[in-house]
Design an enzyme around this catalytic site. Sequence first.
Site, mmCIF file in Angstrom:
data_model
loop_
_atom_site.group_PDB
_atom_site.id
_atom_site.type_symbol
_atom_site.label_atom_id
_atom_site.label_comp_id
_atom_site.label_asym_id
_atom_site.label_seq_id
_atom_site.Cartn_x
_atom_site.Cartn_y
_atom_site.Cartn_z
ATOM 1 N N GLU A 136 -5.871 -4.794 10.448
ATOM 2 C CA GLU A 136 -4.843 -3.768 10.606
ATOM 3 C C GLU A 136 -5.123 -2.966 11.880
ATOM 4 O O GLU A 136 -5.861 -1.960 11.843
ATOM 5 C CB GLU A 136 -4.876 -2.804 9.413
ATOM 6 N N SER B 298 3.154 -2.273 10.430
ATOM 7 C CA SER B 298 4.580 -2.372 10.748
ATOM 8 C C SER B 298 5.191 -3.742 10.430
ATOM 9 O O SER B 298 6.037 -4.246 11.177
ATOM 10 C CB SER B 298 4.842 -1.993 12.210
ATOM 11 N N ASN C 196 0.881 -1.175 0.000
ATOM 12 C CA ASN C 196 0.000 0.000 0.000
ATOM 13 C C ASN C 196 0.918 1.224 0.000
ATOM 14 O O ASN C 196 1.474 1.578 1.033
ATOM 15 C CB ASN C 196 -0.896 -0.022 1.251
ATOM 16 N N TRP C 197 1.054 1.828 -1.164
ATOM 17 C CA TRP C 197 1.997 2.953 -1.275
ATOM 18 C C TRP C 197 1.477 4.224 -0.618
ATOM 19 O O TRP C 197 2.223 5.177 -0.453
ATOM 20 C CB TRP C 197 2.275 3.250 -2.745
ATOM 21 N N LYS C 198 0.184 4.248 -0.308
ATOM 22 C CA LYS C 198 -0.436 5.474 0.224
ATOM 23 C C LYS C 198 -0.131 6.641 -0.723
ATOM 24 O O LYS C 198 -0.054 6.429 -1.926
ATOM 25 C CB LYS C 198 0.041 5.748 1.645
ATOM 26 N N GLU D 206 -7.086 4.944 7.425
ATOM 27 C CA GLU D 206 -6.832 6.358 7.076
ATOM 28 C C GLU D 206 -8.010 6.936 6.291
ATOM 29 O O GLU D 206 -8.334 8.116 6.429
ATOM 30 C CB GLU D 206 -5.506 6.471 6.294
ATOM 31 N N HIS E 140 -9.667 1.393 4.426
ATOM 32 C CA HIS E 140 -8.437 1.554 5.211
ATOM 33 C C HIS E 140 -8.707 2.544 6.343
ATOM 34 O O HIS E 140 -9.477 3.489 6.184
ATOM 35 C CB HIS E 140 -7.311 2.068 4.301
ATOM 36 N N GLY F 268 1.999 2.398 10.872
ATOM 37 C CA GLY F 268 2.866 3.571 10.893
ATOM 38 C C GLY F 268 3.617 3.743 12.200
ATOM 39 O O GLY F 268 4.214 4.784 12.440
HETATM 40 C C1 PEP Z 1 -0.961 0.374 6.248
HETATM 41 O O1 PEP Z 1 -1.207 1.553 6.447
HETATM 42 O O2 PEP Z 1 -1.732 -0.310 5.559
HETATM 43 C C2 PEP Z 1 0.235 -0.199 6.867
HETATM 44 C C3 PEP Z 1 0.233 -1.475 7.099
HETATM 45 O O3 PEP Z 1 1.263 0.662 7.154
HETATM 46 P P1 PEP Z 1 2.698 0.282 7.790
HETATM 47 O O4 PEP Z 1 3.139 -1.026 7.193
HETATM 48 O O5 PEP Z 1 3.583 1.428 7.404
HETATM 49 O O6 PEP Z 1 2.495 0.184 9.277
#
Ligand code: PEP
Length: 272
Positions: A167, A212, A9-11, A97, A95, A173
């Site tokens: 998640e 993470s 997931n590049w966001k 976010e 998601h 993050g």
């Molecule tokens: C995400 O936002 O989907 C995610 C898993 O982020 P990260 O791996 O940076 O914690």
Amino acid sequence: MRRKLVVGNWKMHGSIAANRTLLEKVVAGVYTCYHADFAVCVPYPYIAQTQILLTGSNVCWGAQNLCSTRDGASTGAVSPAMLTDFGCTHAIIGHSERRNLFHETDDTAAARFNAAREAGLVPIFCMGESAEERESDWTEYIVGRQLDSILRRFGPQALSNAVLAYEPLWAIGSDKAATPEQAQEVHAFIRNRIARCDAKIAQEVRILYGGSVTPANAAQLFAMPDIDGGLIGRASLSAEEFVPICLAANDRCVRSNIHRFEGHDAPIAASA
Ligand code: PEP
């Protein structure tokens, strides 16, 4: 047996130059890994570039959101059919976010989930609790409510060509991934809740863990019986981190005797 799936997931990250370097390294890094499946979900403007770079590889591509309506007066929105026009196979839905920054609700996420399915995309439906909710012992209530927004409205069959992602918000993050045991507990809860409606679909649906994931913890997470891969944020922006995570998923499938193409469609990315 369920094949592992690793999705980046590049966001809101990327540039034409950086994407090219990253995707070329990812393609080169995983081209012999046929036991697991891989995808990257990129920002809308880069989907066409991603299609060009990934066509013919064993890495699929998709989007991070979509609009639940087909077309019409929705300024700024992107329809599911526009994504399939560019070879997308997956779309991240709900998601945290999107839920927190853009006020998406269980209802709107469920509508997007269904629109993705109807267009032939694989929705990757995200669920997870906040730190406060976990501390208050509300994890199962929150995740159960999010899952039920799909099950109640569309039934368990709606999960037959879908992917779920657990998640926990406190792990996204941060530098604090869930332990394999913590994640496994929630994944088993999700699978058991689906099994109350349909045992076969519960056994087949892939449930990814996100939050993470790094090359250091991927193998242990993927070794858990109900963790079917990962949704990867930051580590998907660097081939040096993303490729080893993909290799860990592939390696776990080899060790578990999960063979090429078993149980899922061939992972070769569609041609243009
Ligand atoms: C995400 O936002 O989907 C995610 C898993 O982020 P990260 O791996 O940076 O914690």
